[in-house]
Design a protein around this motif. Structure first.
Motif, PDB file in Angstrom:
ATOM      1  N   LEU A   1       0.816  -1.214   0.000  1.00  0.00           N
ATOM      2  CA  LEU A   1       0.000   0.000   0.000  1.00  0.00           C
ATOM      3  C   LEU A   1       0.853   1.269   0.000  1.00  0.00           C
ATOM      4  CD1 LEU A   1      -2.825  -0.990   2.520  1.00  0.00           C
ATOM      5  CD2 LEU A   1      -2.833  -1.124   0.026  1.00  0.00           C
ATOM      6  N   HIS A   2       2.166   1.095  -0.152  1.00  0.00           N
ATOM      7  CA  HIS A   2       3.063   2.249  -0.125  1.00  0.00           C
ATOM      8  C   HIS A   2       2.691   3.261  -1.205  1.00  0.00           C
ATOM      9  CE1 HIS A   2       6.736   4.662  -0.083  1.00  0.00           C
ATOM     10  NE2 HIS A   2       6.836   4.449  -1.383  1.00  0.00           N
ATOM     11  N   ALA A   3       2.450   2.773  -2.432  1.00  0.00           N
ATOM     12  CA  ALA A   3       2.130   3.693  -3.525  1.00  0.00           C
ATOM     13  C   ALA A   3       0.815   4.422  -3.265  1.00  0.00           C
ATOM     14  CB  ALA A   3       2.068   2.927  -4.847  1.00  0.00           C
ATOM     15  N   LYS A   4      -0.151   3.742  -2.668  1.00  0.00           N
ATOM     16  CA  LYS A   4      -1.425   4.381  -2.347  1.00  0.00           C
ATOM     17  C   LYS A   4      -1.219   5.472  -1.301  1.00  0.00           C
ATOM     18  CE  LYS A   4      -6.152   3.336  -0.819  1.00  0.00           C
ATOM     19  NZ  LYS A   4      -7.075   2.264  -0.387  1.00  0.00           N
ATOM     20  N   ARG A   5      -0.421   5.182  -0.289  1.00  0.00           N
ATOM     21  CA  ARG A   5      -0.121   6.206   0.721  1.00  0.00           C
ATOM     22  C   ARG A   5       0.614   7.388   0.085  1.00  0.00           C
ATOM     23  NH1 ARG A   5       0.939   1.413   3.850  1.00  0.00           N
ATOM     24  NH2 ARG A   5       3.146   1.530   3.317  1.00  0.00           N
ATOM     25  N   MET A   6       1.456   7.091  -0.909  1.00  0.00           N
ATOM     26  CA  MET A   6       2.205   8.138  -1.593  1.00  0.00           C
ATOM     27  C   MET A   6       1.265   9.083  -2.333  1.00  0.00           C
ATOM     28  SD  MET A   6       5.576   7.466  -3.950  1.00  0.00           S
ATOM     29  CE  MET A   6       4.659   6.593  -5.218  1.00  0.00           C
ATOM     30  N   VAL A   7       0.222   8.520  -2.949  1.00  0.00           N
ATOM     31  CA  VAL A   7      -0.767   9.343  -3.642  1.00  0.00           C
ATOM     32  C   VAL A   7      -1.502  10.250  -2.660  1.00  0.00           C
ATOM     33  CG1 VAL A   7      -2.936   9.267  -4.907  1.00  0.00           C
ATOM     34  CG2 VAL A   7      -1.079   7.742  -5.548  1.00  0.00           C
ATOM     35  N   GLN A   8      -1.862   9.710  -1.504  1.00  0.00           N
ATOM     36  CA  GLN A   8      -2.525  10.522  -0.484  1.00  0.00           C
ATOM     37  C   GLN A   8      -1.604  11.628   0.023  1.00  0.00           C
ATOM     38  OE1 GLN A   8      -3.491   7.344   2.215  1.00  0.00           O
ATOM     39  NE2 GLN A   8      -5.453   6.908   1.232  1.00  0.00           N
ATOM     40  N   TRP A   9      -0.331  11.280   0.206  1.00  0.00           N
ATOM     41  CA  TRP A   9       0.656  12.268   0.635  1.00  0.00           C
ATOM     42  C   TRP A   9       0.801  13.368  -0.405  1.00  0.00           C
ATOM     43  CZ3 TRP A   9       5.309  13.767  -1.611  1.00  0.00           C
ATOM     44  CH2 TRP A   9       6.169  14.507  -0.812  1.00  0.00           C
ATOM     45  N   LEU A  10       0.693  12.998  -1.673  1.00  0.00           N
ATOM     46  CA  LEU A  10       0.859  13.956  -2.759  1.00  0.00           C
ATOM     47  C   LEU A  10      -0.119  15.121  -2.651  1.00  0.00           C
ATOM     48  CD1 LEU A  10       2.306  14.452  -5.522  1.00  0.00           C
ATOM     49  CD2 LEU A  10       0.364  13.307  -6.573  1.00  0.00           C
ATOM     50  N   GLY A  11      -1.365  14.814  -2.295  1.00  0.00           N
ATOM     51  CA  GLY A  11      -2.366  15.868  -2.213  1.00  0.00           C
ATOM     52  C   GLY A  11      -2.154  16.804  -1.043  1.00  0.00           C
ATOM     53  N   ASP A  12      -1.433  16.348  -0.021  1.00  0.00           N
ATOM     54  CA  ASP A  12      -1.249  17.150   1.179  1.00  0.00           C
ATOM     55  C   ASP A  12       0.044  17.960   1.173  1.00  0.00           C
ATOM     56  OD1 ASP A  12      -3.601  16.054   2.108  1.00  0.00           O
ATOM     57  OD2 ASP A  12      -2.589  14.409   3.145  1.00  0.00           O
ATOM     58  N   ARG A  13       1.099  17.390   0.611  1.00  0.00           N
ATOM     59  CA  ARG A  13       2.434  17.969   0.772  1.00  0.00           C
ATOM     60  C   ARG A  13       2.855  18.894  -0.360  1.00  0.00           C
ATOM     61  NH1 ARG A  13       3.676  17.419   6.074  1.00  0.00           N
ATOM     62  NH2 ARG A  13       3.043  15.352   6.787  1.00  0.00           N
ATOM     63  N   GLN A  14       2.141  18.840  -1.490  1.00  0.00           N
ATOM     64  CA  GLN A  14       2.454  19.723  -2.611  1.00  0.00           C
ATOM     65  C   GLN A  14       3.929  19.644  -3.016  1.00  0.00           C
ATOM     66  OE1 GLN A  14      -0.102  21.731  -4.153  1.00  0.00           O
ATOM     67  NE2 GLN A  14      -1.194  20.202  -2.976  1.00  0.00           N
TER      68      GLN A  14
END
Length: 378
Positions: A254-267
């Motif tokens: 699920l690392h890639a999925k967490r990365m996508v979620q992080w993408l929206g928050d961290r800019q």
């Protein structure tokens, strides 16, 4: 409008009007300098509906270049690809079909009269464990990402050879240099693309054809209309529900999925800034084989290369068995190491040789002294 009849030289849009310095490629690449006249290029941008492709199309048009922007047939319509800009042609293509790619190339030549630069921003990935992804999903990623790139190259390379010049800007990814948990098949397609382009460069160097693998890290959408545009932030990935063995919160799958979620928050890295550098890449005289965009890309690939180097150093002491017919092979044991008995025998032979040398030294020394005394006496 036919680009053949347009002005051959324009000025690069500089940063003087805003007062803010723009990102520039290193001087070693000989990038276009602000305010210096240059020849406009004709681009074909595959994947022009994705966030990176859209930004690149806008950057090229803003600098006075001519662009064919290519949308994907299963997500775009002919109406959506109609372009208001006089220097832009909008069309559709399924890169999995070679004849579809060839049609785009022909339309571009008919409209603009030539092609200078091919940018392939098309491609997609499925987020999910390797075990969870079925054969259709894996094959379709390879058909789109790898075979699509190959079709684009095969349809345009004969034209570039005849023209004695041309450039490919192939969007790879940090996933083309790293194994990312949750993106195994996608990584495999990008590794394949990297090998294809690197090998091709050796084959086409004499034809003045150049290519660069663009490896962006985590790139956010930041065009002026990104808040109202309905396309998803990370639209070129599909998320597959995880099966029970891979579904717990800390699962590497699920690392890639967490990365996508992080993408929206961290800019993270800006798509607009990346597009500006890629536009410069199309105009620079000495493009690199790889262009890494963003600190995430640089740091992660540097760490991976460091790990590979350290592993090589850890294991470099190992060797392989010598071929039976190789010189000195008769002195090696079955593991490829020097035979102990033979080594001891060699040691005894060396000792005997040393004793013989000493004896020869004792017998030779007086005669040398005699010669010396006779010489002095003379």
């Amino acid at each position: 409008m036919d680009a053949v009849h347009s002005p051959n030289v324009v000025s690069v849009a500089g940063s003087e009007s805003t007062g803010k310095p723009k990102l520039q490629l290193p001087p070693s690449c000989d990038p276009p300098a602000p305010g210096v006249p240059r020849k406009p290029l004709v681009w074909v941008v595959f994947g022009g509906t994705g966030h990176m492709g859209r930004s690149l199309v806008k950057a090229a048009l803003s600098h006075g270049d001519y662009v064919t922007t290519v949308g994907r047939v299963h997500e775009s319509t002919p109406e959506s690809m109609i372009q208001d800009h006089e220097n832009c042609l909008g069309t559709l293509c399924d890169v999995r079909q070679k004849d579809s790619v060839a049609s785009v190339i022909q339309k571009t030549l008919t409209r603009f009269g030539r092609i200078d630069c091919i940018a392939n921003c098309s491609g997609y990935g499925v987020i999910g464990a390797c075990e969870d992804q079925d054969e259709h999903e894996i094959r379709n990623q390879f058909e789109t990402n790898f075979m699509g790139t190959l079709h684009i190259i095969q349809c345009t390379l004969p034209y570039f050879r005849q023209q004695n010049g041309g450039r490919y800007l192939i969007f790879s990814s940090t996933s083309g240099a790293l194994g990312v948990p949750g993106l195994g098949p996608y990584c495999a397609t990008k590794y394949a693309v990297e090998g294809l382009v690197e090998a091709m460069l050796y084959e086409v160097d004499s034809f003045n054809v150049k290519a660069t693998l663009v490896e962006p890290g985590l790139v956010r959408r930041d065009e002026p209309d990104h808040m109202t545009n309905p396309l998803p932030t990370w639209g070129h990935f599909l998320i597959k529900p995880a099966s029970e063995p891979y579904s717990h919160a800390s699962s590497p799958a699920l690392h890639a999925k967490r990365m996508v979620q992080w993408l929206g928050d961290r800019q993270p890295t800006s798509a607009v800034k990346c597009a500006e550098l890629v536009w410069q890449l199309g105009h620079c005289s000495y493009p690199p084989l790889r262009l890494l965009l963003g600190s995430y890309a640089i740091e992660s690939i540097r760490d991976r290369l460091r790990s590979v180097t350290e592993e090589l150093e850890d294991w470099k002491h190992l060797n392989f068995p010598v071929a039976p017919d190789a010189p000195g092979a008769d002195r090696l044991d079955k593991d490829g190491k020097e035979d102990k008995e033979d080594k001891e025998g060699q040691g005894e032979r060396d000792d005997r040789d040393e004793d013989r040398d000493e004896d020869m030294g004792d017998s030779v020394s007086p005669s040398q002294g005699d010669v010396q005394m006779k010489s002095e006496g003379t």
